[in-house]
Scaffold this motif. Structure first.
Motif, short mmCIF file in Angstrom:
data_model
loop_
_atom_site.label_atom_id
_atom_site.label_comp_id
_atom_site.label_asym_id
_atom_site.label_seq_id
_atom_site.Cartn_x
_atom_site.Cartn_y
_atom_site.Cartn_z
N LEU A 182 0.83 -1.21 0.00
CA LEU A 182 0.00 0.00 0.00
C LEU A 182 0.87 1.27 0.00
O LEU A 182 0.57 2.24 -0.69
N LEU A 183 1.96 1.22 0.76
CA LEU A 183 2.80 2.41 0.88
C LEU A 183 3.76 2.57 -0.29
O LEU A 183 4.03 3.68 -0.74
N PHE A 184 4.30 1.45 -0.80
CA PHE A 184 5.34 1.54 -1.82
C PHE A 184 4.81 1.34 -3.24
O PHE A 184 5.41 1.83 -4.18
N LYS A 205 -4.15 -0.89 -5.63
CA LYS A 205 -4.57 -2.02 -6.47
C LYS A 205 -3.68 -3.24 -6.21
O LYS A 205 -4.17 -4.37 -6.14
N ASP A 206 -2.38 -2.99 -6.05
CA ASP A 206 -1.46 -4.09 -5.74
C ASP A 206 -1.78 -4.68 -4.37
O ASP A 206 -1.71 -5.90 -4.17
N ALA A 207 -2.13 -3.79 -3.42
CA ALA A 207 -2.46 -4.26 -2.07
C ALA A 207 -3.73 -5.13 -2.10
O ALA A 207 -3.79 -6.17 -1.45
N VAL A 208 -4.73 -4.70 -2.89
CA VAL A 208 -5.96 -5.50 -3.03
C VAL A 208 -5.63 -6.84 -3.69
O VAL A 208 -6.11 -7.90 -3.27
N MET A 226 7.97 6.96 -6.47
CA MET A 226 8.64 6.99 -5.17
C MET A 226 9.13 8.37 -4.79
O MET A 226 9.52 8.59 -3.68
N THR A 227 9.11 9.30 -5.78
CA THR A 227 9.56 10.65 -5.46
C THR A 227 8.70 11.22 -4.34
O THR A 227 9.21 11.82 -3.39
#
Lengths: 192, 142
Positions: free
Chosen positions: A65-67, A71-74, B1-2
């Motif tokens: 979710l953070l990185f 959608k990837d987290a889901v 990532m910025t």
């Protein structure tokens, strides 16, 4: 002729970036499978309370979710639940997907509403508590049993495991930030 | 990532710690009440009973009187179900073995308080603790 067969440098770089991200997603997914299986193999922390686990796989989902993005987290949450289905059956799928999606929804909501200002501890603890709440709601609806008595231990456990998850995430954050900066491949597509 | 580089989330801040401590306090007190104070106040009242159901059909009602017993559950509607139930000296009951794939019922461990339950969802078997007259004790079935 040889030159025409070669891809342009930019497309080559794009392909490399895509492969890098694909590998990262595959690693995260595998890690979530392993942590989920490990979590299940541990005995219940409090007797009489089903589903009392550390929620180790939450580290991976929160990381995605953070990185990466929501959608990837889901995707990781749902795929992990399908893995749980093959491992432990349809009831575990129900509990896993209900807890996982509610946790993710609360985490995304908190992150968006606070515009990324929420601390990792609150974000993670809210996710872990919601995960447990989602699971006991599904458990109660399916089994038609009393659930009020399960709420306090699961809530306390959620806060404790959420804080542990946040500490783990904070510890790996600088390394992953450096990794992303090196690969420079996913600019601006974060959860924000 | 910025964006993440410029907006790295903090581990904790004062406001969030206060929120977490408040939540921990509320649920901690609720936990203390449900699992320590209320059972202590309830100690002198009637004996607890375990009500064992299969798909809303009552199979057995077991008095949790401290007698140690281990038995295989017999489900007339589904003889293939294999579950082992144990009652313990500490007035508790547990599912000690089950043929279900997830084993959540076995992992739930011992229960002894009115209102607690063990659910083996794949086998549709529920163990509820209540009084001699009614299952669930607290009457808060979800």
């Amino acid at each position: 002729m040889n030159q025409s067969k070669q891809s342009p440098p930019i497309r080559r770089a794009g392909g490399h970036q895509q492969i890098t991200m694909l590998v990262l997603r595959a690693i995260l997914l595998s890690l979530s499978f392993v942590l989920s299986a490990l979590d299940h193999s541990l005995p219940s922390f409090v007797p009489g309370v089903p589903g009392m686990s550390l929620g180790l796989a939450n580290v991976v989902v929160l990381f995605a979710l953070l990185f990466l993005n929501w959608k990837d987290a889901v995707f990781i949450t749902v795929t992990k639940s399908i893995f749980v289905f093959f491992l432990r059956g349809p009831v575990s799928l129900l509990l896993s997907v209900s807890g996982g999606l509610l946790a993710l929804f609360v985490e995304i909501l908190l992150w968006k509403l606070s515009r990324g200002k929420v601390s990792l501890m609150l974000l993670s603890a809210a996710g872990a508590m919601s995960h447990n709440v989602g699971q006991i709601i599904a458990y109660a609806l399916y089994a038609r049993v009393a659930v009020w008595i399960l709420i306090p231990p699961l809530a306390v456990m959620g806060i404790v495991s959420g804080v542990i998850t946040a500490i783990v995430l904070k510890a790996i954050y600088p390394f992953m930030e450096r990794w992303f900066r090196t690969h420079r491949s996913y600019e601006g597509e974060g959860t924000q | 990532m910025t964006e993440q580089s410029t907006n790295r989330p903090v581990l904790s801040n004062k406001r969030d710690i206060i929120i977490l401590m408040a939540l921990l306090g509320v649920f901690g007190l609720w936990l203390l009440w449900s699992y320590v104070v209320a059972p202590a106040l309830d100690e002198d009242t009637e004996l607890a009973y375990a009500w064992v159901y299969h798909e809303n059909t009552l199979l057995e009602k077991v008095a949790l009187d401290g007698e140690v017993r281990v038995w295989n559950l017999t489900v007339p509607d589904d003889p293939d179900i294999e579950m082992e139930i144990s009652s313990h000296a500490d007035h508790s009951i547990s599912v000690t073995a089950s043929d279900c794939p997830d084993k959540v019922c076995v992992h739930t461990g011992k229960i002894h308080m009115k209102g607690q339950s063990i659910a083996c969802l794949p086998n549709h078997v529920i163990v509820k603790i209540g009084t001699e007259e009614a299952p669930g004790g607290l009457g808060v079935d979800g």
